[in-house]
Design an enzyme around this catalytic site. Structure first.
Site, PDB file in Angstrom:
ATOM      1  CB  CYS A 115      -0.663  10.375  24.755  1.00 55.23           C
ATOM      2  SG  CYS A 115      -2.186   9.972  25.195  1.00 55.23           S
ATOM      3  CG  ASP A 159      -0.238 -13.107   3.086  1.00 61.79           C
ATOM      4  OD1 ASP A 159      -0.522 -12.486   2.146  1.00 61.79           O
ATOM      5  OD2 ASP A 159       0.804 -13.508   3.557  1.00 61.79           O
ATOM      6  CG  ASN A 160      -1.149  -8.743   1.049  1.00 58.00           C
ATOM      7  OD1 ASN A 160      -1.515  -7.881   0.321  1.00 58.00           O
ATOM      8  ND2 ASN A 160      -0.388  -9.841   0.750  1.00 58.00           N
TER       9      ASN A 160
END
Length: 536
Positions: A101, A45-46
């Site tokens: 920002c 899963d990663n």
């Protein structure tokens, strides 16, 4: 999963294990395990875990059937030894992220608020206490910060100093006070400063309104002990702070209303906006911090370290903090409570629709629900390729697949062959590993490659440099065995069953020829495979 599979096929032989597959478990998944493994079918899963398993399969020449799903999308990739490229040979493009920002000053949807909340959580409860611990336990921490000497190092040090001095908590009541002041800073003071710097009628240099869509003009919030989001924020932040400082919590610490009413009693300093504050508005900026002008970072670092040294003198021996590692699936650790309340209160500042904690978990934890049909299709496609591996077919018979059931789209292609390197009559790819028998010395290794028209100028093991021709002192190592240097300098730990140590050898060409179809000039670098030195 193993139990369910046995129900479907009682004759299935399966050994279910719960160990994580990573460098930390190489004692479990050792050389013997990989050598007896015929093929690997991934369901990870990663990306980090996928890359690690891919590297192991490449190292031991094991077929890997890789697959993954993402909602209605799925992909399968066949990694066949010596025939195809490996999983790590190509990467997905990086995900698009909102400008810094926007996240810090001008959010306009809940995703922005949750991304900011996750970042603030990790900064408050993971990075800052980790920095404090590094200061308290690492002798070279101060010198490394002074050596960096930049604004980022200064800001990180100032946060750590505040945690250790001004904001250090010794009682649960102090944790509640800190949580209340954090609320004021996040949702009142910073917003009030932003509105003071950019009032509602502010215009840009071109004369257009500053607060044009998608920007939303914000409003300050007041702490309300009866409000659910305020209660959740006070509860989560106070308890996480107490956990960080190893503070015993009273019974009422789990009562959100009680914690919120305690927070109401905290005396909050009146805020006065500052003149001349610069707030980042450039979408291309990589930091939320505006340039601070002619500030001497080195001097500030020295002053801050001196304050920390004074505070350290009054601490008990062995004093450390407890950093929190984000875990979205534990409902008792207050992690998602902190992130959800942070995001929702932030959303309230900017008139953005708030979300429930469960949806916040999905977004902040980047969870996309699995769909049974997508999973079933990926499983079926991998099983078809499994038959081909067992049958030993040629590369052109294999298929990689990308599918999106929502469109629908089904795209199949042959696996790409590995990139090959040709030099001086030799040919190799990432699947190759060169072996040197007889536990050679550094000089013998250099001579071995010189006979192949390769001039070796560097030998490394892990992060350590065993030999480099530019260092005169390294000539003393020419007569030493490569394996001895690996054990002594790189501190390599080799399992009893392993008979070799791996080194990376950097070489230059000693002739003019062709490498991978390109002209190779004398002295040009040539990438060679990992070299395994047999030492016993």
């Amino acid at each position: 999963a193993a139990t369910a599979a046995k129900v479907m096929n009682a004759s299935l032989n399966v050994n279910a294990m719960q160990e994580r597959v990573s460098p930390d478990t190489e004692g479990v998944f050792d050389d013997a395990f990989w050598k007896k493994t015929d093929l690997v079918v991934n369901a990870l899963d990663n990306v980090q875990a996928r890359l690690y398993v891919d590297s192991r399969c490449v190292y031991f020449g094991t077929p890997l059937l890789e697959s993954g799903t993402l909602g209605t999308k799925c992909n399968t990739q066949m990694v066949i030894p010596r025939l195809s490229e490996n999983y790590g040979a190509s990467r997905d493009p990086p995900e698009k992220t909102a400008p810094m920002c926007t996240l810090h000053s001008f959010p306009h949807n809940i995703h922005h608020c949750l991304t900011w909340a996750r970042s603030e959580f990790e900064g408050q409860f993971e990075k800052t206490p980790s920095d404090v611990n590094a200061y308290l336990t690492c002798a070279d921490y101060a010198s490394s910060v002074r050596e960096a000497g930049d604004a980022q190092s200064r800001e990180g040090l100032e946060r750590a100093a505040a945690c250790l001095t001004r904001d250090r908590c010794a009682t649960y009541d102090e944790c509640v006070r800190w949580a209340r002041l954090q609320f004021e800073e996040y949702f009142h003071n910073k917003i009030a400063q932003l509105v003071y710097t950019f009032p509602e009628d502010a215009v840009t240099t071109t004369g257009t309104p500053f607060w044009s869509p998608p920007k939303r003009f914000p409003r300050v919030l007041a702490f309300d002990a009866e409000d659910g989001a305020c209660q959740m924020f006070a509860l989560a932040f106070a308890n996480l702070r107490a956990e960080m400082f190893n503070i015993v919590r009273p019974a009422w610490s789990l009562d959100a209303a009680a914690v919120a009413h305690a927070a109401v009693l905290v005396k909050v300093p009146e805020f006065s906006p500052k003149v001349g504050v610069t707030i980042v508005t450039d979408p291309k900026a990589t930091s939320a911090s505006a340039p601070s002008g002619p500030l001497d970072d080195a001097a500030v670092i020295d002053t801050t370290l001196a304050r920390m040294d004074e505070a350290r003198a009054g601490l008990p021996a062995g004093y450390t903090l407890v950093p929190a590692k984000f875990e979205k699936d534990d409902d008792t650790n207050f992690h998602m409570d902190a992130i959800a309340s942070l995001a929702n209160l932030r959303a309230r500042n900017y008139h953005v629709e708030e979300v429930e904690k469960l949806k916040a978990k999905f977004i902040a934890g980047r969870i996309i629900p699995a769909i049974a049909t997508t999973t079933a299709m990926a499983t079926g496609l991998v099983c078809l390729e499994l038959y081909k591996v067992l049958a030993g077919v040629k590369l052109e018979a294999f298929r990689n697949t990308f599918a999106n059931l929502a469109l629908p789209l089904f795209a199949m292609s042959e696996p790409m062959p590995p990139q090959k390197m040709k030099y001086n009559g030799m040919e190799w790819s990432l699947w190759d590993r060169w072996t040197l028998e007889g536990d050679p010395t550094v000089q013998q290794l250099l001579d071995h490659f010189s006979a192949k028209k390769l001039s070796c100028y560097s030998i490394s093991c892990g992060q350590s440099l065993l030999y480099n021709s530019i260092f005169p002192k390294h000539r003393e190592r020419l007569g030493r065995k490569v394996s001895e240097l690996a054990f002594e300098i790189a501190k390599v730990e080799v399992p009893p069953s392993r008979t070799w140590v791996d080194v990376v050898v950097a070489c230059e060409a000693e002739w003019e020829g062709e490498a991978d179809g390109l002209e190779v000039e004398d002295g040009e670098d040539v990438d060679i495979p990992i070299v395994s030195v047999i030492f016993r």
